[in-house]
Structure formats: structure tokens, C-alpha cells
Design a protein around this motif. Structure first.
Motif, PDB file in Angstrom:
ATOM      1  N   GLY A 196       0.792  -1.222   0.000  1.00 21.49           N
ATOM      2  CA  GLY A 196       0.000   0.000   0.000  1.00 21.49           C
ATOM      3  C   GLY A 196       0.823   1.270   0.000  1.00 21.49           C
ATOM      4  N   ARG A 197       2.094   1.164   0.352  1.00 16.36           N
ATOM      5  CA  ARG A 197       2.876   2.388   0.483  1.00 16.36           C
ATOM      6  C   ARG A 197       3.070   3.113  -0.853  1.00 16.36           C
ATOM      7  NH1 ARG A 197       8.805   3.054   3.200  1.00 16.36           N
ATOM      8  NH2 ARG A 197       9.172   5.138   2.421  1.00 16.36           N
ATOM      9  N   LEU A 198       3.407   2.353  -1.895  1.00 13.35           N
ATOM     10  CA  LEU A 198       3.582   2.997  -3.199  1.00 13.35           C
ATOM     11  C   LEU A 198       2.258   3.566  -3.689  1.00 13.35           C
ATOM     12  CD1 LEU A 198       6.053   0.583  -5.014  1.00 13.35           C
ATOM     13  CD2 LEU A 198       6.517   2.833  -4.043  1.00 13.35           C
ATOM     14  N   LEU A 199       1.182   2.831  -3.457  1.00 13.37           N
ATOM     15  CA  LEU A 199      -0.131   3.334  -3.862  1.00 13.37           C
ATOM     16  C   LEU A 199      -0.452   4.622  -3.109  1.00 13.37           C
ATOM     17  CD1 LEU A 199      -2.154  -0.001  -3.845  1.00 13.37           C
ATOM     18  CD2 LEU A 199      -1.496   1.316  -5.858  1.00 13.37           C
ATOM     19  N   ALA A 200      -0.120   4.643  -1.831  1.00 16.17           N
ATOM     20  CA  ALA A 200      -0.458   5.806  -1.006  1.00 16.17           C
ATOM     21  C   ALA A 200       0.346   7.039  -1.402  1.00 16.17           C
ATOM     22  CB  ALA A 200      -0.244   5.489   0.479  1.00 16.17           C
ATOM     23  N   SER A 201       1.456   6.845  -2.124  1.00 11.96           N
ATOM     24  CA  SER A 201       2.197   8.028  -2.558  1.00 11.96           C
ATOM     25  C   SER A 201       1.360   8.836  -3.552  1.00 11.96           C
ATOM     26  CB  SER A 201       3.553   7.631  -3.148  1.00 11.96           C
ATOM     27  OG  SER A 201       3.376   6.847  -4.299  1.00 11.96           O
ATOM     28  N   ASN A 202       0.359   8.215  -4.160  1.00  8.04           N
ATOM     29  CA  ASN A 202      -0.548   8.949  -5.054  1.00  8.04           C
ATOM     30  C   ASN A 202      -1.486   9.880  -4.300  1.00  8.04           C
ATOM     31  OD1 ASN A 202       0.179   8.126  -7.574  1.00  8.04           O
ATOM     32  ND2 ASN A 202      -1.195   6.365  -7.621  1.00  8.04           N
ATOM     33  N   ALA A 237      -0.510  11.688  -1.593  1.00  9.60           N
ATOM     34  CA  ALA A 237       0.246  12.645  -0.785  1.00  9.60           C
ATOM     35  C   ALA A 237      -0.005  14.090  -1.198  1.00  9.60           C
ATOM     36  CB  ALA A 237       1.739  12.326  -0.878  1.00  9.60           C
ATOM     37  N   GLN A 238      -0.185  14.317  -2.499  1.00 11.45           N
ATOM     38  CA  GLN A 238      -0.311  15.709  -2.923  1.00 11.45           C
ATOM     39  C   GLN A 238      -1.550  16.374  -2.326  1.00 11.45           C
ATOM     40  OE1 GLN A 238      -0.978  15.873  -7.174  1.00 11.45           O
ATOM     41  NE2 GLN A 238      -1.498  13.712  -7.154  1.00 11.45           N
ATOM     42  N   CYS A 239      -2.557  15.628  -1.987  1.00 14.97           N
ATOM     43  CA  CYS A 239      -3.776  16.228  -1.428  1.00 14.97           C
ATOM     44  C   CYS A 239      -3.986  15.886   0.045  1.00 14.97           C
ATOM     45  CB  CYS A 239      -5.008  15.777  -2.197  1.00 14.97           C
ATOM     46  SG  CYS A 239      -5.014  16.325  -3.905  1.00 14.97           S
ATOM     47  N   ALA A 299      -6.078   1.173   2.341  1.00 13.19           N
ATOM     48  CA  ALA A 299      -6.741   1.369   3.631  1.00 13.19           C
ATOM     49  C   ALA A 299      -5.905   0.746   4.748  1.00 13.19           C
ATOM     50  CB  ALA A 299      -8.145   0.761   3.594  1.00 13.19           C
ATOM     51  N   GLY A 300      -5.367  -0.448   4.482  1.00  9.19           N
ATOM     52  CA  GLY A 300      -4.552  -1.116   5.497  1.00  9.19           C
ATOM     53  C   GLY A 300      -3.301  -0.325   5.815  1.00  9.19           C
ATOM     54  N   TYR A 301      -2.641   0.157   4.783  1.00  9.03           N
ATOM     55  CA  TYR A 301      -1.398   0.911   5.006  1.00  9.03           C
ATOM     56  C   TYR A 301      -1.685   2.222   5.743  1.00  9.03           C
ATOM     57  CZ  TYR A 301       2.814   3.562   4.208  1.00  9.03           C
ATOM     58  OH  TYR A 301       3.930   4.326   4.402  1.00  9.03           O
ATOM     59  N   LEU A 302      -2.680   2.966   5.280  1.00 12.88           N
ATOM     60  CA  LEU A 302      -2.949   4.274   5.887  1.00 12.88           C
ATOM     61  C   LEU A 302      -3.413   4.129   7.335  1.00 12.88           C
ATOM     62  CD1 LEU A 302      -4.634   5.967   2.804  1.00 12.88           C
ATOM     63  CD2 LEU A 302      -2.462   6.651   3.864  1.00 12.88           C
ATOM     64  N   SER A 303      -4.132   3.035   7.628  1.00 16.79           N
ATOM     65  CA  SER A 303      -4.634   2.860   8.995  1.00 16.79           C
ATOM     66  C   SER A 303      -3.488   2.633   9.978  1.00 16.79           C
ATOM     67  CB  SER A 303      -5.604   1.679   9.058  1.00 16.79           C
ATOM     68  OG  SER A 303      -4.891   0.456   8.891  1.00 16.79           O
ATOM     69  N   LYS A 304      -2.335   2.182   9.475  1.00 17.38           N
ATOM     70  CA  LYS A 304      -1.212   1.909  10.381  1.00 17.38           C
ATOM     71  C   LYS A 304      -0.330   3.127  10.588  1.00 17.38           C
ATOM     72  CE  LYS A 304      -0.947  -2.990   9.253  1.00 17.38           C
ATOM     73  NZ  LYS A 304      -1.037  -3.200   7.789  1.00 17.38           N
ATOM     74  N   GLN A 305      -0.624   4.232   9.896  1.00 15.00           N
ATOM     75  CA  GLN A 305       0.166   5.458  10.075  1.00 15.00           C
ATOM     76  C   GLN A 305      -0.339   6.208  11.302  1.00 15.00           C
ATOM     77  OE1 GLN A 305       2.783   5.651   7.953  1.00 15.00           O
ATOM     78  NE2 GLN A 305       1.878   3.703   7.339  1.00 15.00           N
ATOM     79  N   ARG A 306       0.606   6.792  12.038  1.00 12.40           N
ATOM     80  CA  ARG A 306       0.192   7.555  13.225  1.00 12.40           C
ATOM     81  C   ARG A 306       0.468   9.033  13.035  1.00 12.40           C
ATOM     82  NH1 ARG A 306      -2.738   4.448  13.675  1.00 12.40           N
ATOM     83  NH2 ARG A 306      -2.798   2.590  14.945  1.00 12.40           N
ATOM     84  N   GLY A 339      -1.294  14.802   2.174  1.00 14.77           N
ATOM     85  CA  GLY A 339      -0.029  14.800   2.903  1.00 14.77           C
ATOM     86  C   GLY A 339       0.652  13.443   2.817  1.00 14.77           C
ATOM     87  N   THR A 340       1.953  13.419   3.104  1.00 18.90           N
ATOM     88  CA  THR A 340       2.710  12.171   3.050  1.00 18.90           C
ATOM     89  C   THR A 340       2.102  11.155   4.005  1.00 18.90           C
ATOM     90  OG1 THR A 340       4.715  13.403   2.528  1.00 18.90           O
ATOM     91  CG2 THR A 340       5.006  11.154   3.324  1.00 18.90           C
ATOM     92  N   ASN A 341       1.831   9.956   3.494  1.00 14.71           N
ATOM     93  CA  ASN A 341       1.214   8.887   4.283  1.00 14.71           C
ATOM     94  C   ASN A 341      -0.109   9.312   4.932  1.00 14.71           C
ATOM     95  OD1 ASN A 341       3.205   7.021   3.680  1.00 14.71           O
ATOM     96  ND2 ASN A 341       4.494   7.684   5.372  1.00 14.71           N
ATOM     97  N   GLY A 342      -0.789  10.262   4.287  1.00 21.84           N
ATOM     98  CA  GLY A 342      -2.110  10.671   4.777  1.00 21.84           C
ATOM     99  C   GLY A 342      -2.073  11.476   6.059  1.00 21.84           C
ATOM    100  N   LYS A 343      -0.891  12.033   6.392  1.00 27.85           N
ATOM    101  CA  LYS A 343      -0.758  12.735   7.677  1.00 27.85           C
ATOM    102  C   LYS A 343      -0.979  14.236   7.564  1.00 27.85           C
ATOM    103  CE  LYS A 343       2.570   9.379   9.357  1.00 27.85           C
ATOM    104  NZ  LYS A 343       3.885   9.125   9.898  1.00 27.85           N
ATOM    105  N   GLY A 344      -1.454  14.689   6.406  1.00 25.67           N
ATOM    106  CA  GLY A 344      -1.648  16.110   6.216  1.00 25.67           C
ATOM    107  C   GLY A 344      -0.312  16.833   6.075  1.00 25.67           C
ATOM    108  N   PRO A 345      -0.281  18.134   5.852  1.00 26.09           N
ATOM    109  CA  PRO A 345      -1.458  18.995   5.724  1.00 26.09           C
ATOM    110  C   PRO A 345      -2.166  18.737   4.396  1.00 26.09           C
ATOM    111  CG  PRO A 345       0.517  20.226   5.169  1.00 26.09           C
ATOM    112  CD  PRO A 345       0.974  18.861   5.600  1.00 26.09           C
ATOM    113  N   GLY A 346      -3.420  19.133   4.354  1.00 24.49           N
ATOM    114  CA  GLY A 346      -4.166  18.960   3.120  1.00 24.49           C
ATOM    115  C   GLY A 346      -5.629  18.729   3.437  1.00 24.49           C
TER     116      GLY A 346
END
Ligand code: HEC
Length: 102
Positions: free
Chosen positions: A31-37, A39-41, A95-102, A43-50
């Protein structure tokens, strides 16, 4: 020298470096490579800002939201179109990858 050449070289380096990293060590987390798509909206790994923060939400709710957006039931046109580009397995990996980000 044509103006596009430096960026073409950079792109070639970037992709070979990525391939090199993939061959050299452990594969990146699912999921990490997919989640890089995202980031622009989001934030990196879904952590914002954005826009809405995605990191640390439950995998189920992220998956459900993405499925609803894919079906056109939730979200604005932008996320609906984005969600359409992914298979079911890819949405679960995201979803699995992003859910593990803090
Ligand atoms: C071009 C900008 C853009 C990109 C790229 C983008 N999003 Fe979004 N996303 C938005 C916007 C704007 C919203 C809020 C409006 C909406 O719900 O449609 C949103 C909302 C969401 C929501 C709903 C969050 C909530 O709390 O309701 C999820 C889940 C989501 N995005 C996941 C993703 C994922 C996963 C990716 C990458 C595969 C991604 N987004 C890529 C713009 C983007």
C-alpha cells in the motif's frame, strides 16, 4: 541541449533508484507505493497537511469510504474519480497501510 533532457535524466535515475531499492532490500510495505498517489492532497502517508487526514483511521472505514466514493455515493467528483482508478485489492492495501500510520 534540449530543455527536457535534465528532467528525463532525473526521471530515469529516479526509476532505476526505485528498482534498485526494491531489488536490494525488503519490499516496501503493502500500500505504500499506492499511497504516494494521495500525498499531494492528503499529505505524506495521509498525515496532512491537506484535505481530510487519513492516517490512523480504521482500515474498514477508509475502505468503506473509498468504495462509496468509487460507487459515486460519497465525496465530491474529485475523490470519486480518483477512487475509480483502483481495484478492490488496491483499495484494501491502501486502507490497510494508511490505517497503520500515526
Ligand atoms: C487531487 C486531490 C486528491 C487526491 C490525489 C486524493 N484525494 Fe482523497 N480527498 C480529496 C478531497 C478534496 C476530499 C474531501 C472531499 C471528498 O470527500 O470528496 C478527499 C477525501 C478523501 C477521503 C474521505 C475522508 C473522510 O474523512 O471522509 C478518503 C478516505 C480519501 N480522500 C482517500 C484518498 C486516497 C486513499 C487517496 C490516494 C489513493 C486520495 N484520497 C487521493 C482530494 C484528493
Amino acid at each position: 541541449m534540449p530543455r527536457f533532457l535534465p528532467s528525463a535524466l532525473l526521471a530515469a535515475c529516479l526509476s532505476s533508484c526505485l528498482i534498485g531499492a526494491a531489488l536490494a532490500g525488503e519490499p516496501p510495505p503493502s500500500g505504500r507505493l499506492l499511497a504516494s498517489n494521495c500525498a499531494q492532497c492528503h499529505g505524506t502517508n495521509g498525515k496532512g497537511p491537506g484535505f481530510d487526514r487519513l492516517a490512523g483511521k480504521s482500515a474498514n472505514s477508509l475502505y468503506e469510504e473509498l468504495k462509496e466514493m468509487q460507487a459515486g455515493k460519497e465525496g465530491d467528483g474529485l475523490m470519486q474519480r480518483h477512487a475509480m482508478g483502483y481495484s478492490d485489492a488496491q483499495l484494501r492495501a491502501l486502507a490497510g497501510y494508511l490505517s497503520k500510520q500515526r
